[in-house]
Motif scaffolding. Structure first.
Motif: not given
Length: 131
Positions: A125, A122, A90, A97-98, A93-94
């Motif tokens: 997540v 944003r 996770q 995504a960031e 993935l964060n």
């Protein structure tokens, strides 16, 4: 080339407790074929020991008790390892995504749709709440 926070954190000491290191070492051993072989040998030895027990009920209780205790301990250890693996995935993935949101921000100065997509990413997540 400068390292990002995740790479720096990974190389500055893992910060894991003794229990977490024990869980990982145990997980590494019980998830391999030799552990299955040991279990198989125990079951075969138990089966072959039947004539040595005066009462077959005690013979059955012995294997059930040992198997229950070992199963409970392994369940707890494997669940802990699985939880930590899930948390690590996770976090990766964060970070992705960031990075994607930052890239989208840099390209969205004149594109309203891209700005909306960045905002939704944003929010999805929770990046704004984490930083």
């Amino acid at each position: 080339m400068e390292r990002n926070d995740a790479a720096r954190d990974r190389h500055e000491g893992d910060g894991r407790s003794g229990f977490e290191k024990f869980v990982e070492a145990t997980y590494a051993q019980v998830s391999r074929a030799p552990f299955f072989g040991v279990c198989l040998v125990v079951v075969v030895a138990w089966g072959a020991s039947a004539p040595l027990w005066p009462d077959l009920k005690q013979w059955q209780v012995a294997i059930h008790t040992v198997a229950s205790v070992v199963s409970l301990l392994l369940l707890v250890l494997l669940e802990n390892a699985g939880r930590r693996s899930e948390e690590a995935a996770q976090e990766k993935l964060n970070v992705l995504a960031e990075a994607l949101a930052a890239l989208m921000d840099s390209s969205s100065a004149h594109d309203r749709d891209l700005q909306d997509a960045t905002r939704r990413l944003r929010e999805a997540v929770g990046l704004e709440e984490r930083h």
